[in-house]
Design an enzyme around this catalytic site. Structure first.
Site, PDB file in Angstrom:
ATOM      1  N   GLY A 161     -33.875 -16.976  50.092  1.00  0.00           N
ATOM      2  CA  GLY A 161     -33.357 -16.380  49.099  1.00  0.00           C
ATOM      3  C   GLY A 161     -32.347 -16.595  48.236  1.00  0.00           C
TER       4      GLY A 161
ATOM      5  N   ASP B 289     -30.805 -15.871  38.635  1.00  0.00           N
ATOM      6  CA  ASP B 289     -29.628 -16.300  39.446  1.00  0.00           C
ATOM      7  C   ASP B 289     -29.038 -17.223  38.696  1.00  0.00           C
ATOM      8  OD1 ASP B 289     -31.895 -15.105  41.165  1.00  0.00           O
ATOM      9  OD2 ASP B 289     -33.296 -16.594  41.323  1.00  0.00           O
TER      10      ASP B 289
ATOM     11  N   GLY C 247     -34.883 -21.549  52.331  1.00  0.00           N
ATOM     12  CA  GLY C 247     -36.190 -20.453  51.955  1.00  0.00           C
ATOM     13  C   GLY C 247     -35.747 -19.420  52.006  1.00  0.00           C
TER      14      GLY C 247
HETATM   15  C1  GLA Z   1     -35.913 -15.442  41.336  1.00  0.00           C
HETATM   16  C2  GLA Z   1     -36.012 -15.658  39.903  1.00  0.00           C
HETATM   17  C3  GLA Z   1     -34.765 -14.710  39.374  1.00  0.00           C
HETATM   18  C4  GLA Z   1     -35.716 -13.396  39.968  1.00  0.00           C
HETATM   19  C5  GLA Z   1     -35.684 -13.002  41.328  1.00  0.00           C
HETATM   20  C6  GLA Z   1     -36.353 -11.960  41.148  1.00  0.00           C
HETATM   21  O1  GLA Z   1     -35.063 -15.114  42.262  1.00  0.00           O
HETATM   22  O2  GLA Z   1     -35.363 -17.023  39.649  1.00  0.00           O
HETATM   23  O3  GLA Z   1     -35.039 -15.370  37.922  1.00  0.00           O
HETATM   24  O4  GLA Z   1     -36.803 -13.252  39.108  1.00  0.00           O
HETATM   25  O5  GLA Z   1     -37.235 -14.102  41.672  1.00  0.00           O
HETATM   26  O6  GLA Z   1     -35.760 -10.828  41.262  1.00  0.00           O
END
Ligand code: GLA
Length: 386
Positions: free
Chosen positions: A123, A171, A121
């Site tokens: 990010g 990502d 969680g």
């Molecule tokens: C998530 C999504 C990414 C991107 C980010 C925001 O991590 O997986 O593709 O859109 O949010 O930048």
């Protein structure tokens, strides 16, 4: 090897020496360029030292035997994969399998043990690390010969089609293509990228984890994707040559904004300006200008909070305390990732890092009854064999 994996193998009498295919798949951070990937824009992510390790060995039979060490869960996935299993971690792996099947690759029976150290969680995209690691592994096993960018696209398709979340490419691309040299400046339309040097003398990049994850994130993300599509439709109608929302200049967007509902105006306004900020950040880093880099972070935070509306009270609090209350030792900070919780990324004068941590610990405890976690950013290479 992560100590937990060694322990797990020993506890389950699985012989380490049989698991000869070993790899590390990193999580990612993002310096700037948030929610600009699915609008064809620029992003500046980096693979990090936290991630997921995979250990695999052949196994007779037409199935994958999966061990999620951190969850202490196991799953038996018959091949070929025909649909969802109902368990999210299994499906992140199964979706990648389905993509390889779709390309015509026959998969052998395998036993796969994986575990990691990405704070959940936070990010830092443990899901991309999971998909990317699996894709890298299957690419090795099948001899499919896919390039890293192709693997990233395959993982994104799996997220979009199998899992059913309309994520952009950032990502998965960062996890698979990251460079130890620094963050990558990635054009999400062309997938051209290059590594940058993000070290600013006298400063450090520090993540501050709010330890908040709002469910809202998963439901609002597809809404933002649709809102951006609506903003782009208006741009395209007036400027047919513009390829995607991120390529619209702030001026072009301003000329169509008045025709749009206020919410769509705010979303579009954020995206076109964020895309500009990514380019400005590359310039600031090149010039070694921490003050300029910090201002860009603060501007991104304000945009994500007020116009894109993907922040939350706890993260706003941490950002504000760091940049305004703690004061001038923090050049800038912003919420990182998809939003609604997770970490802020802070550009902090190195000498002030311990004091900032003490300050935020106390302030957050007083306001929210808990202490944030801190992680110094350590940029590392993309997915690699161990
Ligand atoms: C998530 C999504 C990414 C991107 C980010 C925001 O991590 O997986 O593709 O859109 O949010 O930048």
């Amino acid at each position: 090897m992560l100590p937990t994996i060694a322990q797990y193998l020993a506890d389950h009498q699985l012989p380490l020496t049989d698991f000869t295919l070993r790899l590390f798949s990193p999580g990612r951070i993002n310096l700037i360029g948030e929610h600009t990937d699915y609008t064809g824009g620029w992003v500046m992510p980096a693979a990090i030292d936290k991630g997921i390790e995979f250990y695999a060995r052949p196994r007779p039979g037409q199935a994958l035997y999966l061990h999620a060490v951190d969850l202490d869960e196991r799953a038996h996935l018959p091949l070929p994969v025909t649909g969802k299993s109902g368990k999210l971690w299994v499906d992140y792996l199964a979706g990648v399998v389905a993509e390889f099947q779709g390309l015509g690759h026959a998969l052998p029976g395998l036993e796969i043990v994986f575990g990691g150290n990405v704070p959940p969680g936070s990010g830092m995209s443990s899901s991309a690390a999971l998909e990317g690691g699996m894709a890298f592994l299957l690419n090795e096993v099948t001899g499919a010969g896919l390039s890293r960018p192709e693997l990233a696209l395959l993982c994104q398709r799996s997220s979009n089609n199998f899992i059913g979340v309309p994520t952009g490419i950032m990502d998965q691309f960062a996890s698979l293509n990251g460079s130890a040299a620094g963050p990558i400046l990635l054009n999400c339309a062309s997938l051209e990228f290059s590594a940058l040097n993000a070290s600013l003398p006298g400063y450090e990049w520090l993540l501050v984890n709010s330890l908040v994850t709002h469910e809202l994130g998963s439901s609002e993300y597809p809404v933002r994707v649709r809102e951006c599509a609506a903003a782009f439709a208006a741009v395209k109608a007036k400027f047919p040559g513009v390829a995607n929302l991120s390529s619209a200049t702030p001026h072009q967007f301003a000329t169509v904004a008045a025709t749009l509902p206020p919410t769509i105006q705010r979303r579009g306004h954020y995206v076109v300006n964020e895309n500009e900020r990514v380019k400005k950040m590359a310039t600031a880093l090149q010039a070694g200008d921490a003050a300029a880099a910090g201002q860009l972070l603060n501007a991104t935070h304000a945009g994500l909070r007020d116009n894109y509306e993907v922040s939350c009270a706890e993260v706003d609090f941490l950002q504000e305390q760091a940049t305004q209350v703690f004061g001038g030792e923090v050049a800038g900070a912003r919420i990182m990732g998809g939003g609604f919780g997770g970490c802020t990324i802070n550009l902090v004068r190195s000498a002030a890092v311990p004091a900032l941590q003490t300050f935020l610990r106390q302030a957050y405890r007083e306001a929210y009854g808990k202490e944030p976690e801190f992680y110094p950013v350590k940029i590392g290479p993309g997915t690699h064999l161990r």
